[in-house]
Design a protein around this motif. Structure first.
Motif, PDB file in Angstrom:
ATOM      1  N   GLU A 146       0.825  -1.204   0.000  1.00  0.00           N
ATOM      2  CA  GLU A 146       0.000   0.000   0.000  1.00  0.00           C
ATOM      3  C   GLU A 146       0.864   1.261   0.000  1.00  0.00           C
ATOM      4  N   SER A 147       1.937   1.203   0.784  1.00  0.00           N
ATOM      5  CA  SER A 147       2.854   2.338   0.810  1.00  0.00           C
ATOM      6  C   SER A 147       3.490   2.562  -0.555  1.00  0.00           C
ATOM      7  N   GLU A 148       3.877   1.473  -1.196  1.00  0.00           N
ATOM      8  CA  GLU A 148       4.467   1.576  -2.531  1.00  0.00           C
ATOM      9  C   GLU A 148       3.420   2.101  -3.519  1.00  0.00           C
ATOM     10  N   LYS A 149       2.176   1.669  -3.363  1.00  0.00           N
ATOM     11  CA  LYS A 149       1.100   2.133  -4.242  1.00  0.00           C
ATOM     12  C   LYS A 149       0.882   3.630  -4.071  1.00  0.00           C
ATOM     13  N   ARG A 150       0.886   4.088  -2.793  1.00  0.00           N
ATOM     14  CA  ARG A 150       0.728   5.521  -2.553  1.00  0.00           C
ATOM     15  C   ARG A 150       1.895   6.302  -3.136  1.00  0.00           C
ATOM     16  N   PHE A 151       3.107   5.752  -2.999  1.00  0.00           N
ATOM     17  CA  PHE A 151       4.280   6.430  -3.548  1.00  0.00           C
ATOM     18  C   PHE A 151       4.157   6.563  -5.062  1.00  0.00           C
ATOM     19  N   ARG A 152       3.726   5.485  -5.729  1.00  0.00           N
ATOM     20  CA  ARG A 152       3.562   5.539  -7.179  1.00  0.00           C
ATOM     21  C   ARG A 152       2.491   6.562  -7.559  1.00  0.00           C
ATOM     22  N   ALA A 153       1.398   6.588  -6.779  1.00  0.00           N
ATOM     23  CA  ALA A 153       0.340   7.557  -7.060  1.00  0.00           C
ATOM     24  C   ALA A 153       0.857   8.981  -6.854  1.00  0.00           C
ATOM     25  N   LEU A 154       1.647   9.154  -5.808  1.00  0.00           N
ATOM     26  CA  LEU A 154       2.199  10.481  -5.518  1.00  0.00           C
ATOM     27  C   LEU A 154       3.115  10.939  -6.632  1.00  0.00           C
ATOM     28  N   THR A 155       3.997  10.053  -7.086  1.00  0.00           N
ATOM     29  CA  THR A 155       4.933  10.442  -8.141  1.00  0.00           C
ATOM     30  C   THR A 155       4.224  10.685  -9.458  1.00  0.00           C
ATOM     31  N   SER A 156       3.072  10.007  -9.652  1.00  0.00           N
ATOM     32  CA  SER A 156       2.306  10.239 -10.878  1.00  0.00           C
ATOM     33  C   SER A 156       1.519  11.545 -10.798  1.00  0.00           C
ATOM     34  N   ALA A 157       1.060  11.877  -9.583  1.00  0.00           N
ATOM     35  CA  ALA A 157       0.223  13.066  -9.423  1.00  0.00           C
ATOM     36  C   ALA A 157       1.032  14.348  -9.298  1.00  0.00           C
ATOM     37  N   THR A 158       2.218  14.259  -8.735  1.00  0.00           N
ATOM     38  CA  THR A 158       2.987  15.472  -8.488  1.00  0.00           C
ATOM     39  C   THR A 158       3.587  16.019  -9.770  1.00  0.00           C
ATOM     40  N   ALA A 159       3.749  17.328  -9.785  1.00  0.00           N
ATOM     41  CA  ALA A 159       4.427  17.969 -10.914  1.00  0.00           C
ATOM     42  C   ALA A 159       5.944  17.896 -10.749  1.00  0.00           C
ATOM     43  N   ASP A 160       6.385  17.403  -9.606  1.00  0.00           N
ATOM     44  CA  ASP A 160       7.819  17.296  -9.341  1.00  0.00           C
ATOM     45  C   ASP A 160       8.398  16.040  -9.979  1.00  0.00           C
ATOM     46  N   VAL A 161       9.705  16.044 -10.098  1.00  0.00           N
ATOM     47  CA  VAL A 161      10.449  14.852 -10.510  1.00  0.00           C
ATOM     48  C   VAL A 161      11.119  14.281  -9.258  1.00  0.00           C
ATOM     49  N   ILE A 162      10.865  13.009  -8.987  1.00  0.00           N
ATOM     50  CA  ILE A 162      11.485  12.331  -7.855  1.00  0.00           C
ATOM     51  C   ILE A 162      12.711  11.587  -8.385  1.00  0.00           C
ATOM     52  N   TYR A 163      13.845  11.736  -7.704  1.00  0.00           N
ATOM     53  CA  TYR A 163      15.060  11.096  -8.225  1.00  0.00           C
ATOM     54  C   TYR A 163      15.855  10.431  -7.103  1.00  0.00           C
ATOM     55  N   ARG A 164      16.650   9.432  -7.499  1.00  0.00           N
ATOM     56  CA  ARG A 164      17.619   8.782  -6.614  1.00  0.00           C
ATOM     57  C   ARG A 164      18.992   8.989  -7.235  1.00  0.00           C
ATOM     58  N   MET A 165      19.939   9.372  -6.399  1.00  0.00           N
ATOM     59  CA  MET A 165      21.278   9.685  -6.892  1.00  0.00           C
ATOM     60  C   MET A 165      22.310   8.820  -6.175  1.00  0.00           C
ATOM     61  N   SER A 166      23.403   8.545  -6.866  1.00  0.00           N
ATOM     62  CA  SER A 166      24.522   7.844  -6.244  1.00  0.00           C
ATOM     63  C   SER A 166      25.127   8.735  -5.155  1.00  0.00           C
ATOM     64  N   PRO A 167      25.899   8.154  -4.222  1.00  0.00           N
ATOM     65  CA  PRO A 167      26.425   8.952  -3.100  1.00  0.00           C
ATOM     66  C   PRO A 167      27.225  10.170  -3.536  1.00  0.00           C
ATOM     67  N   ASP A 168      27.972  10.053  -4.651  1.00  0.00           N
ATOM     68  CA  ASP A 168      28.788  11.184  -5.100  1.00  0.00           C
ATOM     69  C   ASP A 168      28.096  12.022  -6.168  1.00  0.00           C
ATOM     70  N   TRP A 169      26.829  11.761  -6.456  1.00  0.00           N
ATOM     71  CA  TRP A 169      26.020  12.532  -7.397  1.00  0.00           C
ATOM     72  C   TRP A 169      26.525  12.426  -8.840  1.00  0.00           C
ATOM     73  N   THR A 170      27.222  11.377  -9.161  1.00  0.00           N
ATOM     74  CA  THR A 170      27.700  11.255 -10.544  1.00  0.00           C
ATOM     75  C   THR A 170      26.729  10.481 -11.424  1.00  0.00           C
ATOM     76  N   GLN A 171      25.773   9.772 -10.814  1.00  0.00           N
ATOM     77  CA  GLN A 171      24.855   8.947 -11.596  1.00  0.00           C
ATOM     78  C   GLN A 171      23.426   9.106 -11.097  1.00  0.00           C
ATOM     79  N   VAL A 172      22.511   9.123 -12.044  1.00  0.00           N
ATOM     80  CA  VAL A 172      21.091   9.079 -11.721  1.00  0.00           C
ATOM     81  C   VAL A 172      20.677   7.621 -11.627  1.00  0.00           C
ATOM     82  N   ARG A 173      20.130   7.236 -10.507  1.00  0.00           N
ATOM     83  CA  ARG A 173      19.707   5.843 -10.345  1.00  0.00           C
ATOM     84  C   ARG A 173      18.251   5.631 -10.738  1.00  0.00           C
TER      85      ARG A 173
END
Length: 640
Positions: A146-173
């Motif tokens: 359910e939490s994952e479902k809400r997260f997916r709904a949130l990322t679909s509904a928001t105008a923002d871009v959600i991102y994950r980055m490597s520790p040194d910020w050299t790669q977009v995960r």
């Protein structure tokens, strides 16, 4: 060794719930261990000897309770195949009797394995059924889903871009969300090189290094490549994810598209800058006429001035006052038009008359600069519906603009083209022209081209803004074209055309002469500005009128019986009692009930004019007074 006792001891001490069942369809419980008794909150006496399905019946009120069906199928499979059969976590509610006697079914989830036990002859003697209560695990997994479902709904509904980055910020995960940021074909590409314009690399690197070094949240407004290929702005925030040793193993962040906000802020800054330039230019334009006015006033104070010099000095003062008046009128007009306070007095008009009156007004300026004006007007009558005064103002502003920005002895052309549904009026010059980017905003308030410090062309950036507003009020359009600096400009006004048939054209306004004769009148001037009242009285006395001057409304009321004025010129902004109240009181007195009341004020707004007329005034003049119009009014009053 007593093997049965050993088996019983192992059976009962097993941490996994277990019971032995008969290999028959009714699955009689032959034995049950302590772990299952504890999990089911039952006693051995309650269970042993009973059918498993009688001991743990299904909930008749729960249509989704399929636990018994699934369990029967598993037990039958173990008997038929003589092999163990496993059940995943199945929903099998347990009947529970509460202390108050109420019976409820408690939702529980179980995983189970049914294993056949064989006798010496190879036949199945019983089924060993082991169970584990996995209710908490199932609920935790459901909560996670359910939490994952809400997260997916949130990322679909928001105008923002959600991102994950490597520790040194050299790669977009990972990138989630609406995706206003440019996509990348390879998630292992360098993040900065792919998403951030080169000019912002140092700024972003510095903020990242600081966040990484301090293990603190990253937050920065910077430019970014958008998915449509344009360069926009983003507000990026990210928090570090720390492992058990306090080391950063990932960054989780969100990027908001703030391009519209940044563009609005830039536009506001530009408007503010142009406003400051306008205020500075307004001060310059107002000081210009003040200098000759002051010099002329000082000259008039000198003795032994010949009449020619006095006349010349007076003409200078008149011209400069008119210049200041026009500047102030432009300011007031822009304010009224942009706030929707202008009402057009529309009537059918011959466009030739409008254009020729505008040409007449700008002719002195063009003659002083030795311009050649070519006029091409249509033959006959071409009718538009409009306010004659305002359309003359529009064309005068455009022609004056052409004259100001065309060098001496330059060429200006006024041409009219008549089409079935509209009349196109173009003013073309071979003047200084303008950059292409300026043509798109030349009609904006306070907009001007680059100017030299002497402001030699004059103007406040108001005229063309006023032109656009007035033309649009007439249902028309206005545009500007220029090939570039030094290549001249062309302004085009389009007005809706009307059928000349059955239309009665509005008469042209008559010229008002400055020297209209009037029979002597008794006039009272009430103004707290002593100099203004004195000069107005001198001018009126020079025209032969008998003038009384008062500076306080109370004194004016006391002197009414003695002066018995036929005309009262009243300032609106008087101390204590304002001009509106004074006018109302004068209307109540027999001596001035029928007097001509004229408001004289520095306020030029339409609502102020309406208020004055409602207070009892007959006419309304804005300072500085147009003396020609006042003399004509007085002449009409004396004739009546």
């Amino acid at each position: 060794m007593n093997h049965p006792s050993l088996f019983e001891s192992v059976f009962n001490s097993s941490p996994i719930g277990n019971y032995l069942l008969s290999p028959t369809p009714d699955a009689i419980i032959l034995a049950v261990n302590d772990t299952f008794l504890k999990a089911s909150s039952r006693t051995r006496e309650e269970l042993v000897g009973m059918s498993l399905f009688a001991a743990f019946p299904r909930n008749p009120d729960d249509p989704e309770d399929r636990g018994e069906i699934d369990l029967r199928r598993s037990l039958a499979c173990a008997v038929d195949t003589a092999k163990p059969d496993s059940l995943p976590a199945i929903r099998y509610p347990i009947r529970v009797e509460l202390p108050n006697g109420e019976v409820v079914f408690e939702e529980r989830f179980w995983s189970a394995v049914s294993t056949p036990i064989f006798g010496e002859d190879g036949s199945i003697v019983c089924i060993s059924h082991t169970t584990s209560d996995v209710t908490e695990q199932v609920r935790a997994a459901a909560a996670l889903r359910e939490s994952e479902k809400r997260f997916r709904a949130l990322t679909s509904a928001t105008a923002d871009v959600i991102y994950r980055m490597s520790p040194d910020w050299t790669q977009v995960r990972q990138l989630e969300g609406r995706g206003f940021i440019k996509d990348t074909a390879d998630p292992n590409e360098m993040w900065l090189d792919e998403y951030i314009p080169q000019g912002d690399h140092d700024l972003v690197h510095q903020a990242i290094d600081e966040a990484v070094s301090n293990k603190q949240a990253f937050e920065l407004e910077h430019r970014v490549r958008r998915i449509d290929g344009s360069i926009g702005w983003t507000l990026s925030r990210a928090v570090p994810m720390l492992d058990a040793h306090g080391a950063i193993y990932e960054w989780i962040g969100a990027a908001s598209d703030i391009t519209e906000r940044k563009e609005a802020e830039a536009k506001l800054r530009d408007t503010d800058r142009r406003k400051d330039e306008f205020v500075a230019m307004l001060a310059h334009e107002l000081r210009n006429p003040l200098a000759p006015i002051r010099a002329a006033a000082e000259l008039l104070q000198m003795a032994h001035q010949d009449p020619q010099r006095v006349r010349q000095t007076s003409q200078i003062i008149t011209r400069q006052v008119m210049h200041m008046t026009n500047l102030i009128n432009d300011l007031l007009d822009v304010s009224r038009v942009t706030n929707g306070l202008v009402t057009l007095d529309k009537a059918p008009l011959n466009i030739r008359h409008v254009l020729m009156e505008a040409v007449e007004q700008v002719t002195p300026l063009m003659q002083s600069r030795q311009h050649h004006l070519a006029i091409h007007l249509p033959p006959g009558s071409t009718v538009v519906s409009g306010d004659a005064k305002r359309l003359v103002q529009v064309m005068t502003n455009i022609l004056s603009n052409a004259a100001k920005y065309t060098p001496a002895r330059g060429n200006i052309e006024l041409r009219t083209e008549v089409h079935p549904s509209q009349v196109l009026i173009t003013v073309t010059d071979n003047g200084i022209g303008m950059a292409p980017e300026l043509t798109g905003r030349v009609f904006d308030l306070f907009t001007q081209d680059e100017r030299t410090s002497d402001r030699s062309s004059g103007g406040l950036g108001l005229g063309l803004a006023l032109v656009k507003s007035l033309v649009e009020l007439h249902g028309g359009t206005v545009s500007c074209e220029s090939p570039g600096p030094g290549e001249g400009s062309r302004f085009t006004v389009g007005l809706p055309r009307q059928d000349a048939g059955d239309q009665v054209l509005a008469p042209q306004a008559a010229e008002h002469g400055a020297g209209v004769a009037a029979a002597p009148l008794r006039i009272m001037v009430v103004d707290d500005n002593v100099d203004a009242a004195t000069m107005l009285a001198i001018l009126l006395e020079a025209a032969g009128h008998q003038v009384t001057v008062e500076h306080r409304p109370e004194d004016a009321l006391e002197r009414i019986r003695e002066a018995r004025p036929q005309v009262c010129l009243l300032d609106i902004g008087l101390p204590g009692m304002d001009g509106h109240e004074l006018a109302r009181r004068l209307r109540q007195l027999p001596e001035t009930a029928d007097a001509l009341l004229v408001a004289v004020t520095g306020y030029g707004q339409e609502e102020t004019r309406a208020h004055a007329l409602a207070s009892g005034f007959d006419h309304y003049f804005v300072k500085p007074i147009d003396m020609a119009a006042l003399h004509q009014l007085l002449a009409a009053a004396s004739a009546g």
